[in-house]
Every structure is written in C-alpha cells, then in structure tokens.
Design a protein around this motif. Structure first.
Motif, short mmCIF file in Angstrom:
data_model
loop_
_atom_site.label_atom_id
_atom_site.label_comp_id
_atom_site.label_asym_id
_atom_site.label_seq_id
_atom_site.Cartn_x
_atom_site.Cartn_y
_atom_site.Cartn_z
N PRO A 8 0.84 -1.20 0.00
CA PRO A 8 0.00 0.00 0.00
C PRO A 8 0.87 1.25 0.00
CG PRO A 8 -0.77 -1.59 1.63
CD PRO A 8 0.56 -2.09 1.15
N TYR A 9 0.41 2.27 -0.68
CA TYR A 9 1.15 3.52 -0.78
C TYR A 9 0.39 4.60 0.01
CZ TYR A 9 4.00 7.25 -2.76
OH TYR A 9 4.87 8.30 -2.92
N ARG A 65 0.69 10.37 -7.87
CA ARG A 65 0.05 9.70 -9.01
C ARG A 65 0.85 9.89 -10.28
NH1 ARG A 65 -4.61 7.31 -8.45
NH2 ARG A 65 -5.88 7.66 -6.58
N ASP A 89 1.13 0.71 -10.63
CA ASP A 89 0.25 1.16 -9.56
C ASP A 89 0.62 0.40 -8.29
OD1 ASP A 89 -1.66 3.08 -10.65
OD2 ASP A 89 -2.26 1.42 -11.96
N ALA A 108 -0.26 -1.48 -4.60
CA ALA A 108 -1.30 -2.44 -4.23
C ALA A 108 -2.59 -1.73 -3.86
CB ALA A 108 -0.82 -3.32 -3.08
N SER A 109 -2.48 -0.58 -3.19
CA SER A 109 -3.64 0.23 -2.82
C SER A 109 -3.14 1.61 -2.41
CB SER A 109 -4.43 -0.41 -1.67
OG SER A 109 -3.61 -0.53 -0.52
N TRP A 110 -4.09 2.54 -2.24
CA TRP A 110 -3.76 3.91 -1.83
C TRP A 110 -4.35 4.16 -0.44
CZ3 TRP A 110 -0.79 6.98 -5.06
CH2 TRP A 110 -0.67 6.55 -6.39
N ILE A 111 -3.53 4.71 0.45
CA ILE A 111 -4.00 5.13 1.77
C ILE A 111 -3.79 6.63 1.87
CG2 ILE A 111 -3.74 4.90 4.26
CD1 ILE A 111 -2.55 2.14 3.81
N GLY A 152 2.33 0.48 5.16
CA GLY A 152 2.53 0.93 3.79
C GLY A 152 3.85 1.65 3.65
#
Length: 320
Positions: free
Chosen positions: A207-208, A221, A230, A232-235, A252
């Motif tokens: 996660p980023y 981005r 990309d 794994a996910s955005w936090i 993350g």
C-alpha cells in the motif's frame, strides 16, 4: 556585570565546536560517514573522531552504526534539530550586517503552503522578529493556487512556496532558497529496509500512503504513472504524524522529501529512508513576490533576510 560560573557549573556545560556540529549534521544528512566527509572536504577518520568527541561531550549516542552507514538515534534526532538551529544562527550572524534600520516598522502578511509553513518557515520568522522587533509578521497558510492568484492581483506581496508545484510564474518573481531530495520511507523492519536502493517494482506490492496536502497526491500519481505501475492500494491521510505512524507500523510505504523526514514516529517507532533508483524531481522551496509595484520596506527586508538566512540559499539569482 557578567556572571562567573562556579567550577561545578563550568564542568556541567557541554563542550563542543561548531565544526563538530557541522560534521554531525552532514553525517545525518548523508547517512554515511565517508560520503559526508567527502562532502565537507575532510578525511573519514577526522569526521569519525569529531563525531565521537561530540557524543562524549553531550553524553549520548547520536548515531547507530551499521554495515550500510549510520542512522540517527532518538537522542540524535532531537539533537539534530538543535544543532541545525545553532548552525543556521551562526551562518546568519556571519552574513548579516551588524547595523540594521531599527526604525523599520509595519505589518507584513506572509503566505505559505502547509508544508513550507510547518517545516521551513517558522524558525526564519522568529529570527527575523528578533532582528526587526517592530515589524509584525503575520503568517497565513493558503493553498498554492490561491497564493498564485493573490500575488498576481496584488493582494499579497510575498510568499514562501514549493516552487516545484507552481503552475505558472507569470506576473511574479521567484528565488530558490532550498531544495530537498525525495526518498522512499519504510519501517525499520520492512522487507525493503536495509536496501541500498529500491525500484518501483519493489514498491508496487505494498500500500502507498499519500499525504493530502501541498498536492502530494497529484505528484504521487504522476510518479506512478510515469513508472507505468500502480501500488497495491492507496491510503490517504491529512496528518503527517499519522502518516509516519502508519509507515513505522509497516502499514505501507511512501515517497516524501528529506525536509519532512524524521527517523522516529510520534510513538517512538523507527522509520528508514531509502533512495529510489529512478531520479525524482527535488522539492524546491523558494520566495515568490509580485514584480510591480516595488515591495514595501517590510516585505523587501524580509526578502533580503530570508535570501541570506536560508540554510541552503544558492547564488540569490532571481528568476522571472
């Protein structure tokens, strides 16, 4: 009449030099004694000895030594903030004239974005107030688009901003004050910790964490798009302390500038910074002011002061 220290008081005072502080700050910035020694132009052994003497003087270990270099201890991080303040004050004293217009008075509204105000500007404002006690400096936190608009329409004279975020410099002038590289942040026990360098494919499985201030989300981005990947996910978070805690807990990774980096989270958990194999634009901090009409005396004095006192101010060249 000056006070004479009693023998016990004199022995209790730490004894260190500005040279030792300079070496310590360089080692903290470079995270390798050999690199820091080359940067300041001394031998590695001379720097190692100076830092060891500084640690003995303050009675604390300032660095943890490892195979890949040095990292600040909790005490070292706290001492670094004080050392940088002393070094900046010494630089300021050597560069500013001994006389100043004591009669200068007035009010200056000084705009800045969130990151610049919190991590760069306030110590400068405090020192300026000591030199010019009759000038009231009013810090105003504004988003970058509003600062640009107000500089152009003349409702704002002077601002300190992230120059690298500016959309356009039409209608006002800028001056670079400092720059700060961007690096990857991970927890001290993260699978990537200890790497000499990481790449985007190393970061993609995690996660980023994105701070929602000063357009860091837009920049993040863009970097990922340029890499063709990309995370794994955005936090997302609007709190830098929450971001540090999430990184330190291994929730993350993120990429941010050294200016806002701290080795420890608020709860005392370790964070490590790592270089990315792909060059990222440095974060540039600088002054911006309206070109016409001329600045007021208070704004002109602050512009001159900050150009001299900024920790990494270059050749003072003005850019249109």
């Amino acid at each position: 009449m000056s006070k004479t220290l009693a023998p016990a008081e004199a022995r209790s005072l730490p004894r260190f030099t500005f040279r030792q502080l300079h070496y310590f700050a360089a080692a903290a910035r470079c995270e390798q004694i050999s690199v820091a020694a080359a940067e300041v132009g001394v031998s590695q052994s001379a720097m190692t000895l100076a830092i060891a003497e500084l640690e003995r003087s303050v009675g604390a270990m300032l660095f943890e030594r490892g195979r890949h270099g040095v990292t600040l201890t909790f005490e070292g991080q706290a001492f670094l903030q004080q050392a940088e303040g002393l070094l900046q004050a010494a630089q300021e004293a050597s560069r500013l004239p001994f006389h100043r217009p004591a009669e200068l008075s007035g009010r200056l509204e000084l705009a800045a974005t969130y990151t610049v105000q919190g991590y760069f500007l306030m110590p400068m404002v405090a020192r300026f107030r000591k030199l010019f006690p009759n000038v009231e400096v009013v810090p105003i936190e504004l988003p970058r688009p509003e600062i640009e608009g107000r500089l152009r329409d003349g409702s704002l004279e002077l601002a300190v901003v992230l120059l690298s975020n500016l959309e356009s410099r039409t209608g006002f002038a800028t001056r670079l004050l400092a720059s700060s590289r961007r690096q990857v942040w991970v927890s001290h026990n993260h699978p990537l910790a200890g790497r000499s360098v990481v790449n985007w494919s190393d970061l993609a499985p995690y996660p980023y964490i994105v701070p929602m201030m000063d357009e860091a989300d837009r920049n993040s981005r863009r970097y990922w798009q340029q890499a063709g990947m990309d995370p794994a996910s955005w936090i997302r978070t609007s709190s830098m302390e929450a971001l540090r805690e999430m990184v330190a807990l291994g929730l993350g990774v993120t990429i941010l500038s050294d200016m806002v980096f701290r080795t420890w989270s608020l709860d005392g958990r370790r964070i490590q910074s790592l270089p990315l194999d792909q060059h990222l634009p440095v974060m540039e901090i600088g002054l911006a002011w309206r070109k016409k009409p001329h600045l007021s005396p208070c704004a002109a004095a602050f512009r001159e002061f900050l150009g001299r006192a900024a920790p990494q101010a270059p050749d003072m060249e003005e850019l249109s």
